[in-house]
Scaffold this motif. Structure first.
Motif, PDB file in Angstrom:
ATOM      1  N   LEU A 158       0.823  -1.201   0.000  1.00 25.69           N
ATOM      2  CA  LEU A 158       0.000   0.000   0.000  1.00 25.69           C
ATOM      3  C   LEU A 158       0.862   1.258   0.000  1.00 25.69           C
ATOM      4  N   ALA A 159       1.945   1.254   0.754  1.00 33.67           N
ATOM      5  CA  ALA A 159       2.846   2.410   0.770  1.00 33.67           C
ATOM      6  C   ALA A 159       3.446   2.630  -0.616  1.00 33.67           C
ATOM      7  N   THR A 160       3.814   1.540  -1.295  1.00 35.84           N
ATOM      8  CA  THR A 160       4.373   1.646  -2.643  1.00 35.84           C
ATOM      9  C   THR A 160       3.329   2.170  -3.615  1.00 35.84           C
ATOM     10  N   LEU A 161       2.113   1.614  -3.551  1.00 38.52           N
ATOM     11  CA  LEU A 161       1.035   2.063  -4.438  1.00 38.52           C
ATOM     12  C   LEU A 161       0.723   3.537  -4.205  1.00 38.52           C
ATOM     13  N   THR A 162       0.670   3.941  -2.960  1.00 41.47           N
ATOM     14  CA  THR A 162       0.371   5.328  -2.624  1.00 41.47           C
ATOM     15  C   THR A 162       1.461   6.258  -3.163  1.00 41.47           C
ATOM     16  N   CYS A 163       2.701   5.847  -3.027  1.00 43.86           N
ATOM     17  CA  CYS A 163       3.822   6.647  -3.542  1.00 43.86           C
ATOM     18  C   CYS A 163       3.723   6.776  -5.063  1.00 43.86           C
ATOM     19  N   GLN A 164       3.369   5.692  -5.740  1.00 42.28           N
ATOM     20  CA  GLN A 164       3.211   5.731  -7.190  1.00 42.28           C
ATOM     21  C   GLN A 164       2.052   6.637  -7.591  1.00 42.28           C
ATOM     22  N   LEU A 165       0.934   6.535  -6.890  1.00 42.88           N
ATOM     23  CA  LEU A 165      -0.216   7.396  -7.179  1.00 42.88           C
ATOM     24  C   LEU A 165       0.158   8.862  -7.022  1.00 42.88           C
TER      25      LEU A 165
ATOM     26  N   THR B  37      -8.963  10.450  -7.916  1.00 44.59           N
ATOM     27  CA  THR B  37      -8.517  11.726  -8.469  1.00 44.59           C
ATOM     28  C   THR B  37      -7.627  11.501  -9.684  1.00 44.59           C
ATOM     29  N   LEU B  38      -6.767  10.497  -9.628  1.00 37.70           N
ATOM     30  CA  LEU B  38      -5.907  10.185 -10.771  1.00 37.70           C
ATOM     31  C   LEU B  38      -6.756   9.781 -11.974  1.00 37.70           C
ATOM     32  N   ASN B  39      -7.772   8.962 -11.760  1.00 42.01           N
ATOM     33  CA  ASN B  39      -8.674   8.588 -12.855  1.00 42.01           C
ATOM     34  C   ASN B  39      -9.321   9.824 -13.476  1.00 42.01           C
ATOM     35  N   ALA B  40      -9.779  10.730 -12.638  1.00 41.08           N
ATOM     36  CA  ALA B  40     -10.434  11.941 -13.145  1.00 41.08           C
ATOM     37  C   ALA B  40      -9.462  12.789 -13.960  1.00 41.08           C
ATOM     38  N   LEU B  41      -8.235  12.947 -13.474  1.00 38.63           N
ATOM     39  CA  LEU B  41      -7.248  13.731 -14.220  1.00 38.63           C
ATOM     40  C   LEU B  41      -6.895  13.064 -15.545  1.00 38.63           C
ATOM     41  N   CYS B  42      -6.790  11.733 -15.550  1.00 37.72           N
ATOM     42  CA  CYS B  42      -6.521  11.022 -16.806  1.00 37.72           C
ATOM     43  C   CYS B  42      -7.626  11.300 -17.816  1.00 37.72           C
ATOM     44  N   GLU B  43      -8.867  11.250 -17.341  1.00 39.67           N
ATOM     45  CA  GLU B  43      -9.991  11.494 -18.241  1.00 39.67           C
ATOM     46  C   GLU B  43      -9.986  12.931 -18.757  1.00 39.67           C
ATOM     47  N   HIS B  44      -9.733  13.890 -17.883  1.00 39.27           N
ATOM     48  CA  HIS B  44      -9.655  15.286 -18.323  1.00 39.27           C
ATOM     49  C   HIS B  44      -8.532  15.464 -19.342  1.00 39.27           C
ATOM     50  N   TYR B  45      -7.389  14.875 -19.071  1.00 41.24           N
ATOM     51  CA  TYR B  45      -6.251  15.003 -19.980  1.00 41.24           C
ATOM     52  C   TYR B  45      -6.602  14.463 -21.367  1.00 41.24           C
ATOM     53  N   GLU B  46      -7.206  13.293 -21.387  1.00 40.11           N
ATOM     54  CA  GLU B  46      -7.563  12.691 -22.672  1.00 40.11           C
ATOM     55  C   GLU B  46      -8.627  13.510 -23.398  1.00 40.11           C
ATOM     56  N   ARG B  47      -9.619  13.973 -22.685  1.00 42.65           N
ATOM     57  CA  ARG B  47     -10.664  14.786 -23.326  1.00 42.65           C
ATOM     58  C   ARG B  47     -10.098  16.103 -23.862  1.00 42.65           C
TER      59      ARG B  47
ATOM     60  N   VAL C  16      -5.671   3.017   3.350  1.00 44.75           N
ATOM     61  CA  VAL C  16      -6.405   2.517   2.181  1.00 44.75           C
ATOM     62  C   VAL C  16      -7.364   3.580   1.668  1.00 44.75           C
ATOM     63  N   ALA C  17      -8.089   4.239   2.569  1.00 47.73           N
ATOM     64  CA  ALA C  17      -9.031   5.286   2.160  1.00 47.73           C
ATOM     65  C   ALA C  17      -8.300   6.424   1.452  1.00 47.73           C
ATOM     66  N   TYR C  18      -7.142   6.808   1.963  1.00 46.20           N
ATOM     67  CA  TYR C  18      -6.355   7.873   1.338  1.00 46.20           C
ATOM     68  C   TYR C  18      -5.895   7.451  -0.053  1.00 46.20           C
ATOM     69  N   ALA C  19      -5.383   6.232  -0.169  1.00 42.54           N
ATOM     70  CA  ALA C  19      -4.914   5.740  -1.473  1.00 42.54           C
ATOM     71  C   ALA C  19      -6.070   5.688  -2.471  1.00 42.54           C
ATOM     72  N   ARG C  20      -7.241   5.296  -2.022  1.00 41.11           N
ATOM     73  CA  ARG C  20      -8.402   5.245  -2.920  1.00 41.11           C
ATOM     74  C   ARG C  20      -8.820   6.647  -3.357  1.00 41.11           C
ATOM     75  N   ARG C  21      -8.723   7.617  -2.469  1.00 41.71           N
ATOM     76  CA  ARG C  21      -9.037   8.999  -2.864  1.00 41.71           C
ATOM     77  C   ARG C  21      -8.050   9.472  -3.936  1.00 41.71           C
ATOM     78  N   LEU C  22      -6.779   9.140  -3.740  1.00 44.90           N
ATOM     79  CA  LEU C  22      -5.775   9.483  -4.752  1.00 44.90           C
ATOM     80  C   LEU C  22      -6.088   8.788  -6.079  1.00 44.90           C
ATOM     81  N   ALA C  23      -6.492   7.524  -6.010  1.00 46.13           N
ATOM     82  CA  ALA C  23      -6.785   6.755  -7.232  1.00 46.13           C
ATOM     83  C   ALA C  23      -7.966   7.354  -7.987  1.00 46.13           C
TER      84      ALA C  23
ATOM     85  N   LEU D 119      -2.834  15.806  -2.415  1.00 45.18           N
ATOM     86  CA  LEU D 119      -1.391  15.618  -2.277  1.00 45.18           C
ATOM     87  C   LEU D 119      -0.857  16.272  -1.001  1.00 45.18           C
ATOM     88  N   ARG D 120      -1.505  17.346  -0.554  1.00 45.54           N
ATOM     89  CA  ARG D 120      -1.090  18.010   0.688  1.00 45.54           C
ATOM     90  C   ARG D 120      -1.598  17.265   1.924  1.00 45.54           C
TER      91      ARG D 120
END
Length: 168
Positions: A42-49, A109-119, A100-107, A88-89
């Protein structure tokens, strides 16, 4: 030097990898006990996110700033970028469930940014498989309305996904 810059940017923004990482945490069965080594993994996944968000947010922001000043899409995208920076702050709550809840919030948000970027780059997202619809890929328009019947939208869907049911 300039010949390598596009290759570097392509590596930096591997949206498929970003989405796959987010999906690992957002699957319905991705409970804390479902992670192989909850604390380390989880720490690794969170760092990657966090790294992906730090990389993607400024690029999405720049694309949004190119939109007309009074446009609703610009406002929405900039709000999402602000949300990403706020996450991120922030810090996770103590314990595994807080992490886990924090990592899911990051995930999310990352999905939303990916979608905005692509659109903003003119790439459509297939609503069935959530993958980009690239130029030349077979796709068909799909019309639908909101449950209240007050709004209608149209988007594209991959031809091979037309009979797919989304289960999220």
């Amino acid at each position: 030097m300039s010949a390598t810059r596009p290759a570097i940017e392509a590596l930096e923004l591997d949206l498929s990898t970003m989405r796959d990482l987010a999906r690992r945490l957002l699957e319905p069965d991705a409970a804390p006990e479902a992670l192989p080594h909850p604390a380390d993994d989880l720490a690794t996944l969170t760092c990657q996110l966090r790294g992906h968000l730090e990389l993607l947010a400024p690029k999405v922001e720049q694309l949004a700033l190119d939109l007309p000043r009074d446009s609703v899409p610009r406002y929405c995208v900039l709000a999402c970028v602000g949300e990403a920076r706020g996450k991120l702050r922030a810090s996770p709550l103590p314990g595994l469930s807080g992490a886990v809840a924090y990592a899911r919030r990051l995930a999310r948000t990352l999905n939303a940014l990916c979608e905005h970027y692509e659109r903003l780059r003119g790439v459509g997202i297939c609503p069935a498989c959530e993958e980009p619809i690239r130029d030349g890929e077979p796709s068909v328009p799909r019309d639908y309305s909101s449950p209240s019947g007050t709004a209608a939208r149209s988007d594209l869907i991959h031809t091979h996904c037309t009979n797919t049911v989304r289960r999220h």
